[in-house]
Design a protein around this motif. Structure first.
Motif, mmCIF file in Angstrom:
data_model
loop_
_atom_site.group_PDB
_atom_site.id
_atom_site.type_symbol
_atom_site.label_atom_id
_atom_site.label_comp_id
_atom_site.label_asym_id
_atom_site.label_seq_id
_atom_site.Cartn_x
_atom_site.Cartn_y
_atom_site.Cartn_z
ATOM 1 N N LYS A 169 -10.689 2.042 4.775
ATOM 2 C CA LYS A 169 -9.525 1.624 5.270
ATOM 3 C C LYS A 169 -8.560 0.696 4.426
ATOM 4 O O LYS A 169 -7.376 0.752 4.177
ATOM 5 C CB LYS A 169 -9.676 0.731 6.775
ATOM 6 C CG LYS A 169 -8.466 0.195 7.560
ATOM 7 C CD LYS A 169 -8.934 -0.478 8.607
ATOM 8 C CE LYS A 169 -7.732 -0.927 9.310
ATOM 9 N NZ LYS A 169 -7.249 -2.060 8.923
ATOM 10 N N GLU A 170 -9.508 -0.313 3.628
ATOM 11 C CA GLU A 170 -8.934 -1.249 2.663
ATOM 12 C C GLU A 170 -8.301 -0.506 1.648
ATOM 13 O O GLU A 170 -7.160 -0.712 1.336
ATOM 14 C CB GLU A 170 -9.988 -2.030 2.218
ATOM 15 C CG GLU A 170 -9.441 -3.324 1.084
ATOM 16 C CD GLU A 170 -10.482 -4.040 0.836
ATOM 17 O OE1 GLU A 170 -10.066 -5.071 0.077
ATOM 18 O OE2 GLU A 170 -11.696 -4.064 1.132
ATOM 19 N N GLN A 171 -9.241 0.515 0.954
ATOM 20 C CA GLN A 171 -8.596 1.267 0.059
ATOM 21 C C GLN A 171 -7.126 2.072 0.287
ATOM 22 O O GLN A 171 -6.218 1.899 -0.503
ATOM 23 C CB GLN A 171 -9.515 2.458 -0.472
ATOM 24 C CG GLN A 171 -10.912 1.810 -1.291
ATOM 25 C CD GLN A 171 -11.986 3.051 -1.324
ATOM 26 O OE1 GLN A 171 -11.661 4.137 -1.818
ATOM 27 N NE2 GLN A 171 -13.099 2.820 -0.793
ATOM 28 N N ALA A 172 -7.284 2.646 1.419
ATOM 29 C CA ALA A 172 -6.100 3.314 1.671
ATOM 30 C C ALA A 172 -4.733 2.390 2.074
ATOM 31 O O ALA A 172 -3.534 2.835 1.601
ATOM 32 C CB ALA A 172 -6.395 4.076 3.233
ATOM 33 N N GLU A 173 -4.988 1.200 2.589
ATOM 34 C CA GLU A 173 -3.809 0.325 2.808
ATOM 35 C C GLU A 173 -3.357 -0.286 1.480
ATOM 36 O O GLU A 173 -2.135 -0.248 1.282
ATOM 37 C CB GLU A 173 -4.254 -0.823 3.568
ATOM 38 C CG GLU A 173 -4.627 -0.531 5.063
ATOM 39 C CD GLU A 173 -5.231 -1.746 5.801
ATOM 40 O OE1 GLU A 173 -5.594 -2.564 5.142
ATOM 41 O OE2 GLU A 173 -5.175 -1.584 6.991
ATOM 42 N N VAL A 174 -4.108 -0.371 0.375
ATOM 43 C CA VAL A 174 -3.756 -0.772 -0.930
ATOM 44 C C VAL A 174 -3.073 0.364 -1.533
ATOM 45 O O VAL A 174 -1.820 0.075 -1.989
ATOM 46 C CB VAL A 174 -4.740 -1.188 -1.883
ATOM 47 C CG1 VAL A 174 -4.514 -1.577 -3.194
ATOM 48 C CG2 VAL A 174 -5.506 -2.545 -1.141
ATOM 49 N N VAL A 175 -3.336 1.539 -1.368
ATOM 50 C CA VAL A 175 -2.740 2.558 -1.979
ATOM 51 C C VAL A 175 -1.407 3.173 -1.487
ATOM 52 O O VAL A 175 -0.389 3.522 -1.956
ATOM 53 C CB VAL A 175 -3.524 3.980 -2.257
ATOM 54 C CG1 VAL A 175 -2.852 5.162 -3.055
ATOM 55 C CG2 VAL A 175 -4.804 3.567 -3.198
ATOM 56 N N GLN A 176 -1.392 2.841 -0.170
ATOM 57 C CA GLN A 176 -0.167 3.237 0.755
ATOM 58 C C GLN A 176 0.949 2.328 0.331
ATOM 59 O O GLN A 176 2.062 2.763 0.103
ATOM 60 C CB GLN A 176 -0.515 3.159 2.110
ATOM 61 C CG GLN A 176 0.903 3.067 3.039
ATOM 62 C CD GLN A 176 1.315 4.482 3.214
ATOM 63 O OE1 GLN A 176 0.940 5.364 4.080
ATOM 64 N NE2 GLN A 176 2.381 5.110 2.093
ATOM 65 N N GLU A 177 0.540 0.963 0.143
ATOM 66 C CA GLU A 177 1.417 0.023 -0.238
ATOM 67 C C GLU A 177 2.105 0.447 -1.761
ATOM 68 O O GLU A 177 3.130 0.140 -1.943
ATOM 69 C CB GLU A 177 0.958 -1.468 -0.157
ATOM 70 C CG GLU A 177 1.955 -2.468 -0.723
ATOM 71 C CD GLU A 177 3.081 -2.490 0.413
ATOM 72 O OE1 GLU A 177 4.297 -2.600 0.036
ATOM 73 O OE2 GLU A 177 2.858 -2.081 1.703
#
Length: 475
Positions: free
Chosen positions: A302-310
């Protein structure tokens, strides 16, 4: 560095060595029904996925089922100084399998046993004909997997020989990092073992890595010991479309430079997406896109995805479209792996001239965007896909094989892509290997001194030049 090679990689030098009837008779006696001189069988083993179409087939084919079979075949060929060309599943793209100097095709696809799974040590030992999909089916029940994924369901012997990588390399590395030990039959027909199941060693020359990437020119791999990994606790795949290729590439560069441990990040250009949609019956937005996968615990994914989405949003990317179930992920990655065939089918009767350069991640945009501009200006149909998380991308030029002018223009484009990658501190091949097509480019990259060292090794280990001759560099 030498002056860049001229793009004269169209026609390989063909210098067949005759296979004496005495050799063919001896092989027929030894292998019986597993020896074939039938034209259809020879032609099947005398072509691959490369753009080369005029090389004669091998003189005969031997189907090996054991290390002893490989030994006997090599010893007989060595007696008559006739070439031996190892063959797995025929998926190479640079002419590795072609019998440019004649000889015997040694098919190891029937050597397809998983010999041992050491789950406690996270290692597995296989015969060379085992394919990556077969291995992962075998490992699934133990909640383990082998991550190296070049797209085609290649054999692990062939993947070792070409130092393959693929979509997972950004996190798990290439075959170089994941092969621990080998069993190899040398040009003299002797069996040697290199490496151990231990994770590291300081004992002697690193012969394992000498044979990894040697493309069958030093010996025939008959066993491979590999690192394997626990299946991730959580896996999520996401698609993100961008207004332009540059935006997608910049998002990847920022992701890698920030240290996000993304497992996969693949770039597909708009025209390739269009081909994939038609071939795989998908409805992806026909814009440049990134296909990503995140591995880890639920919280870390979840954390990885949030960073890459931003990061993607900052580059104009759309909101992620998620594929959370195994079935959805498999459908997406199957479509990605079929991008090559989807592109080829978009121009019936074509052949594909491919390149697969790799550059430092900071120079990825420079290398890729200029290559796209040149391809657009050429008017030749092409596709673009890339394992961009490690700076590796593929241009595929779809040519009419009977149009000499079109072939020459495509080779010129290929030459420009490679020359640019080398000038930016990169390599002429990130994963396909040298084979026939990139022999001149290897000299540009390595220089005469390093080439002389390679040639010295080849002469020492294979003095009669019988192991897949005419590949990588000239004898």
């Amino acid at each position: 560095m030498n002056a860049p090679a001229q793009p004269a990689h169209v026609a390989p030098e063909i210098r067949p060595r005759p296979a004496p009837q005495a050799l063919l008779d001896a092989l027929a006696r030894r292998f019986g029904a597993r020896f074939s001189a039938a034209l259809a069988v020879r032609e099947q083993h005398g072509r691959d996925e490369s753009a080369f179409t005029t090389v004669p087939p091998p003189a005969a084919v031997v189907f090996a089922e054991s290390t002893a079979d490989v030994q006997d075949a090599v010893k007989l060929c060595a007696r008559y100084k006739v070439p031996v060309i190892p063959y797995g599943v025929g998926s190479s793209l640079e002419g590795h399998l072609l019998a440019v100097q004649g000889g015997i095709s040694l098919d190891v696809s029937r050597m397809n046993q998983v010999l041992s799974v050491n789950a406690e040590d996270l290692t597995v030992t296989v015969q060379p004909g085992v394919t990556r999909k077969q291995l992962n089916e075998e490992l699934k029940s133990a909640s383990l997997f082998f991550p190296i994924d070049p797209g085609a369901d290649a054999s692990l012997g062939g993947m070792t020989a070409t130092r393959a990588s693929g979509t997972n390399a950004v996190r798990y590395g290439t075959m170089r990092e994941n092969v621990l030990a080998l069993e190899v039959v040398t040009a003299q027909g002797e069996v040697i073992r290199t490496g151990t199941r231990a994770r590291k060693s300081s004992a002697g020359y690193d012969l394992t890595r000498l044979f990894i990437g040697s493309e069958g020119t030093l010996g025939v791999v008959t066993e491979v010991t590999l690192r394997i990994y626990p299946l991730p606790e959580a896996v999520s795949a996401a698609i993100c479309s961008f207004p332009a290729i540059a935006d997608a590439v910049n998002a990847v560069i920022q992701t890698i430079q920030l240290g996000v441990p993304i497992a996969r990040v693949e770039l597909i250009d708009a025209r390739s997406v269009r081909c994939v949609n038609r071939h795989s019956k998908l409805n992806l937005r026909e814009e440049p896109l990134l296909l990503m996968e995140f591995h880890g615990s639920p919280a870390s994914v979840k954390e990885q995805a949030e960073v890459v989405q931003e990061l993607a949003r900052e580059q104009g990317g759309n909101d992620f479209e998620w594929a959370d179930t195994p079935e959805e992920r498999t459908r997406l990655w199957t479509a990605r792996h079929n991008a090559y065939f989807a592109a080829v089918q978009s121009r019936p009767g074509c052949r594909c001239i491919t390149t697969d350069v790799c550059v430092p991640i900071s120079r990825l945009a420079d290398a890729l965007l200029d290559s796209v501009r040149e391809a657009d200006d050429s008017g030749i149909p092409y596709f673009l896909v890339g394992h961009v998380g490690d700076g590796n991308f593929h241009m595929g030029y779809l040519i009419d094989p009977d149009d000499a002018d079109e072939r020459a223009r495509a080779e010129q484009l290929n030459h420009q892509v490679v020359a640019r990658a080398l000038a930016l501190g990169g390599t002429c091949t990130g994963e396909h290997g040298v084979g026939l097509h990139k022999m001149g480019f290897l000299r540009d990259e390595a220089g005469d001194g390093a080439m002389a060292v390679m040639r010295t090794i080849k002469h020492a280990l294979d003095p009669d030049n019988i192991m897949n001759p005419g590949k990588v560099f000239a004898w």
